[in-house]
Design an enzyme around this catalytic site. Structure first.
Site, PDB file in Angstrom:
ATOM      1  CG  HIS A 164     -53.705  29.816  52.979  1.00 41.50           C
ATOM      2  ND1 HIS A 164     -53.615  30.119  51.646  1.00 41.50           N
ATOM      3  CD2 HIS A 164     -54.554  28.758  53.056  1.00 41.50           C
ATOM      4  CE1 HIS A 164     -54.384  29.303  50.948  1.00 41.50           C
ATOM      5  NE2 HIS A 164     -54.967  28.466  51.785  1.00 41.50           N
ATOM      6  CG  ASP A 177     -47.101  37.928  54.736  1.00 42.63           C
ATOM      7  OD1 ASP A 177     -48.049  37.126  54.847  1.00 42.63           O
ATOM      8  OD2 ASP A 177     -47.220  39.058  54.217  1.00 42.63           O
TER       9      ASP A 177
HETATM   10  C1  GDG Z   1     -52.754  35.104  53.748  1.00 40.56           C
HETATM   11  C2  GDG Z   1     -51.336  35.009  54.333  1.00 40.56           C
HETATM   12  C3  GDG Z   1     -50.516  34.285  52.095  1.00 40.56           C
HETATM   13  C4  GDG Z   1     -54.991  43.859  48.887  1.00 40.56           C
HETATM   14  N1  GDG Z   1     -55.468  45.105  48.854  1.00 40.56           N
HETATM   15  C5  GDG Z   1     -56.423  45.138  47.912  1.00 40.56           C
HETATM   16  C6  GDG Z   1     -56.508  43.881  47.350  1.00 40.56           C
HETATM   17  N2  GDG Z   1     -55.620  43.100  47.970  1.00 40.56           N
HETATM   18  C7  GDG Z   1     -55.377  41.689  47.675  1.00 40.56           C
HETATM   19  C8  GDG Z   1     -54.021  41.504  47.042  1.00 40.56           C
HETATM   20  C9  GDG Z   1     -53.681  40.067  47.404  1.00 40.56           C
HETATM   21  C10 GDG Z   1     -54.411  39.871  48.717  1.00 40.56           C
HETATM   22  O1  GDG Z   1     -55.320  40.940  48.873  1.00 40.56           O
HETATM   23  C11 GDG Z   1     -53.460  39.892  49.901  1.00 40.56           C
HETATM   24  O2  GDG Z   1     -52.778  38.681  49.943  1.00 40.56           O
HETATM   25  P1  GDG Z   1     -51.449  38.434  50.790  1.00 40.56           P
HETATM   26  O3  GDG Z   1     -50.907  37.129  50.398  1.00 40.56           O
HETATM   27  O4  GDG Z   1     -50.514  39.549  50.508  1.00 40.56           O
HETATM   28  O5  GDG Z   1     -51.842  38.503  52.332  1.00 40.56           O
HETATM   29  P2  GDG Z   1     -52.974  37.894  53.348  1.00 40.56           P
HETATM   30  O6  GDG Z   1     -54.315  38.463  53.071  1.00 40.56           O
HETATM   31  O7  GDG Z   1     -52.442  38.141  54.708  1.00 40.56           O
HETATM   32  O8  GDG Z   1     -53.034  36.323  53.047  1.00 40.56           O
HETATM   33  C12 GDG Z   1     -50.313  35.260  53.250  1.00 40.56           C
HETATM   34  C13 GDG Z   1     -51.959  34.252  51.649  1.00 40.56           C
HETATM   35  O9  GDG Z   1     -52.854  34.058  52.744  1.00 40.56           O
HETATM   36  C14 GDG Z   1     -52.205  33.145  50.631  1.00 40.56           C
HETATM   37  O10 GDG Z   1     -51.906  31.892  51.151  1.00 40.56           O
HETATM   38  O11 GDG Z   1     -49.727  34.705  51.008  1.00 40.56           O
HETATM   39  O12 GDG Z   1     -49.014  35.116  53.764  1.00 40.56           O
HETATM   40  O13 GDG Z   1     -51.162  35.944  55.392  1.00 40.56           O
HETATM   41  O14 GDG Z   1     -54.203  39.182  46.473  1.00 40.56           O
HETATM   42  O15 GDG Z   1     -54.163  41.731  45.678  1.00 40.56           O
HETATM   43  N3  GDG Z   1     -57.371  43.596  46.364  1.00 40.56           N
HETATM   44  C15 GDG Z   1     -58.173  44.591  45.925  1.00 40.56           C
HETATM   45  N4  GDG Z   1     -58.151  45.835  46.455  1.00 40.56           N
HETATM   46  C16 GDG Z   1     -57.292  46.141  47.435  1.00 40.56           C
HETATM   47  O16 GDG Z   1     -57.296  47.275  47.904  1.00 40.56           O
HETATM   48  N5  GDG Z   1     -59.033  44.361  44.921  1.00 40.56           N
END
Ligand code: GDG
Length: 745
Positions: free
Chosen positions: A159, A355
């Site tokens: 990921h 990212d």
């Molecule tokens: C890893 C990789 C890759 C965030 N704040 C809240 C909340 N979130 C949810 C978002 C989103 C998720 O968290 C964050 O996902 P990301 O993809 O932006 O980032 P990582 O956690 O670093 O994920 C990344 C991912 O894996 C998938 O392969 O895209 O590059 O680093 O879904 O919505 N959800 C809630 N409250 C919040 O305050 N409910």
């Protein structure tokens, strides 16, 4: 299988409660998990406070959701998860080397916990299961499991980014890590760049290794996010948000508090904007949501302090009694609150310094049911490979970033709308369900078939069937050759004093997979070809529709002849130069390209490939009904290019339609090879699709023709699958080996 289960266990009013975790992996895979019948194995979080009875109760509760906890000791959490995974692999794979601590590496514990996961996986494995393993905490798991379950179907998805080989070289254990991954049948990444980095690292390790690797950009569940946006609760949150803004513009940042997310640089760019544009004071607010993450790791604790100081500095410098420029929230909000924030934000700032993908950027677009909003996106996020209509920025360039923030505010309404419309279409076209299914389909195609597998003969069902011209005479019923006939074929091959083997590649030596770049030859295929060509008086030639560069890359080092583009290009011997059949490029290429390009643009999932003497319309990934309609519309438009006058032939391959220079077909290769053959040499030609019929037609009567698969063919023999062909070739090699070892009497 992932490090964390997609849930967090909390104690609320004395009772244990289980909540869905935030984070990309959990959010993304939760839907596919719910719809599958599968199990999810992972760590449920800190369980040190639990009594034995509570732990049992929790396990039962999780089991009802098909979640299987893998419990870790506090020491394992500290050294495997916080230690090696998050303090070494995380910064290294995000190319942020200065976050890697000196000294103690915790590698041994990382390996031990991977073994623990392997025990759990093997204990729950049942024959025929598909194993999908996830992410950087478990990179040794594929090979650990493979050793114990040699026939299991194993896929791995990373990921986070995969770094350039140069960066990876920093890691003393890189070889073990790479070898740990190679146990998987398919290794998936978010982007082509990461996949290429991985391939390069493996090549550096051992050029003979050919891992099956692919790019699978993860998406989001757009219908669910749209539905969420319309819920009364989200609407109410949005109204409250609007009321609190009182007409101010809203900028939004949503991140786990992580140094890869570029929060500090973003705040500083915002600070520059406020310094430059005093007229915006009082009219603009930034809400920065920072979800607590890994706060036991000193770098994360330091980052938090630093972000909070910066927020204080900006608010202290520019704020007034009535106005606070930055609202900083250090906790997770509910999905409804998040949806309201996305819907209320005029400008979404997603500016990581690196990212893997970044789902927040995609969720923002999905939530914009009103078609409004502007996305500012770092070009160093995986998502930037797809979301080209965002305002792309380099987060390392503070001035540029602050100008982009300014531009985002001032974007003309029309431009803002077309950008968001295009972005929403991209997000809608790549749903997370299709991502999971796409990976699993590719995995099924890439994993070796179980030994002894026989393809069931059946009537071919092809979307292009009604359009297939009568180039081949259908033979009915279509059935594989009976075992005694195959034995006879094998005997003739073994007994021949000299042989010419002319073999097609895709569908013949390797199974057809959804993306052509995944059809990498296995070590077995390469070694079989090499061993065959080392037999006395035996020539091996691979004839394919692929461009010569692919053949060169995958098979170029083998002592065999290669023929690309159906014989337009030939390399008769190893190290000999490639020669073309004609020196000038066919005239139909340019005008026909235009017509076919239009068709490809209309049909989602299709692609046009141009080669030296042909144009190929690939529709493997397109929806079958739509593909059928597109072909029906396209074929008549190609008529002017056909025949003597047009200079081209139209051919129907497997899920491809090809327009090719007249007179170029696989049979031409035989024309060149036959005169050089020793007298009485046995010729064997094998292929699987319509383009191989041309080859079969030119094989002299005493030669052997073998069709692989279930479609109609004029070939004399018929095998069920590439596996069956490899078995036949292996039998030839084995017979020769035995002969070599037999005592001379
Ligand atoms: C890893 C990789 C890759 C965030 N704040 C809240 C909340 N979130 C949810 C978002 C989103 C998720 O968290 C964050 O996902 P990301 O993809 O932006 O980032 P990582 O956690 O670093 O994920 C990344 C991912 O894996 C998938 O392969 O895209 O590059 O680093 O879904 O919505 N959800 C809630 N409250 C919040 O305050 N409910």
């Amino acid at each position: 299988v992932s490090n964390r289960l997609p849930v967090t266990v909390r104690r609320e009013e004395g009772k244990l409660t289980v909540h869905l975790s935030t984070g990309g992996l959990a959010t993304g895979l939760n839907g596919p998990h719910r719809e599958s019948q599968g199990l999810w194995l992972g760590w449920p979080g800190d369980d040190t406070e639990l009594s034995d009875a509570e732990r049992e109760g929790l396990t039962a509760d999780l089991a009802s959701q098909r979640l299987c906890p893998v419990f870790l000791t506090p020491d394992e959490v500290h050294r495997y998860y916080e230690g090696f995974s998050n303090r070494v692999l995380w910064p290294l794979f995000h190319s942020q080397l200065d976050h890697i601590p000196l000294g103690d590496s915790e590698w041994d514990v990382y390996r031990r916990v991977n073994e623990k996961f392997a025990d759990e996986v093997c204990a729950r494995y049942r024959e025929g299961d598909t194993l999908w393993l996830h992410d950087y905490q478990l990179m040794l798991l594929p090979t650990l499991v493979r050793k114990r379950l040699p026939r299991a179907r194993i896929g791995f998805f990373l990921h986070i980014p995969f770094p350039a080989p140069d960066v990876l070289r920093v890691l003393p254990w890189r070889e073990e890590l790479l070898r740990g991954l190679l146990g998987a049948d398919l290794i998936g990444f978010h982007t082509e760049v990461y996949a290429a980095n991985f391939r390069a690292a493996v090549k550096e390790l051992d050029p003979s290794l050919r891992p099956v690797v692919g790019a699978f950009p993860m998406g989001v569940d757009m219908p669910a996010l749209e539905a969420l946006a319309h819920t009364p609760l989200a609407m109410e949150c949005l109204l409250n948000l609007k009321a609190s803004l009182g007409g101010q513009h809203l900028f939004l940042g949503v991140d786990r508090l992580d140094y890869t997310k570029g929060i500090r640089r973003r705040l500083m760019a915002f600070e520059r904007l406020l310094a430059r544009r005093t007229d915006l004071h009082g009219r603009l607010r930034l809400i920065q949501l920072a979800v607590p993450s890994r706060d036991n790791i000193p770098d994360y604790a330091r980052l938090r302090a630093s972000v909070e100081r910066l927020v204080g500095r900006v608010n202290g410098t520019f704020g007034t009694v009535e106005w606070t420029p930055i609202r900083y929230v250090y906790r997770a909000v509910t999905p409804e609150e998040l949806s309201a924030l996305y819907q209320g934000a005029d400008v979404m700032l997603v500016t990581p310094t690196r990212d893997g993908m970044n789902l927040v950027a995609k969720e923002y677009c999905a939530a914009r049911v009103d078609g409004g909003g502007t996305l500012v996106l770092s070009e160093l996020a995986g998502a930037a490979q797809e979301l080209k209509e965002a305002l792309l920025v380099n987060p390392y360039d503070g001035e540029e970033m602050s100008l982009a923030f300014e531009r985002a505010l001032a974007l003309p309404e029309g431009e803002r709308r077309w950008r968001m419309k295009a972005l929403r279409k991209r997000v809608a076209d790549n749903p997370v369900k299709a991502w999971a299914q796409g990976f699993l389909d590719e995995l099924a195609a890439a994993s070796k078939p179980e030994a002894g597998e026989v393809t069931r003969p059946s009537v071919p069902i092809s979307t292009a069937a009604p359009l297939e011209p009568a180039r081949v005479d259908p033979v009915a019923p279509i059935d594989v050759s009976p075992p005694d006939e195959v034995k006879g074929l094998e005997r003739r091959l073994v007994n021949a004093h000299a042989r010419l083997l002319v073999l097609d590649y895709d569908g013949t030596l390797v199974p057809i997979v959804r993306s052509p770049e995944l059809a990498v030859p296995s070590i077995e295929v390469r070694e079989t070809l090499r061993a065959l060509s080392n037999l006395p008086f035996t020539q091996v030639h691979v004839v394919s529709g692929r461009p010569r560069l692919w053949l060169e890359e995958w098979l170029g080092d083998l002592p065999i002849g290669l023929h690309g583009e159906h014989g337009f290009w030939s390399r008769f011997e190893p190290h000999a130069p490639w020669v073309a059949r004609s020196e000038s490029l066919p005239g139909f290429l340019a005008p026909a390209r235009k017509v076919m390009k239009e068709a490809a643009a209309e049909l989602p999932g299709s692609e046009l490939e141009q080669k030296s003497a042909s144009l190929t319309f690939h529709y493997r990934r397109a929806e079958p009904q739509a593909a059928k309609a597109a072909l029906a519309a396209l074929v008549p438009k190609l008529q002017p290019f056909l025949g003597e006058a047009g200079g081209a032939d139209l051919l129907y391959g497997k899920q491809v339609l090809e327009l090719r220079a007249r007179g170029i077909h696989k049979g031409v290769v035989l024309e060149a090879l036959l005169p050089r053959l020793p007298k009485g040499a046995l010729i064997l030609a094998a292929g699987d699709d319509a383009t191989d019929e041309d080859l079969f037609r030119d094989v002299p009567a005493e030669g052997l023709t073998v069709h692989v698969g279930e479609t109609p063919s004029i070939a004399r023999y018929r095998l069920g699958s590439p596996r069956a062909l490899l078995n036949l070739l292996a039998a030839l090699l084995a017979a020769h080996d035995a002969e070599q070892r037999a005592p001379i009497t």
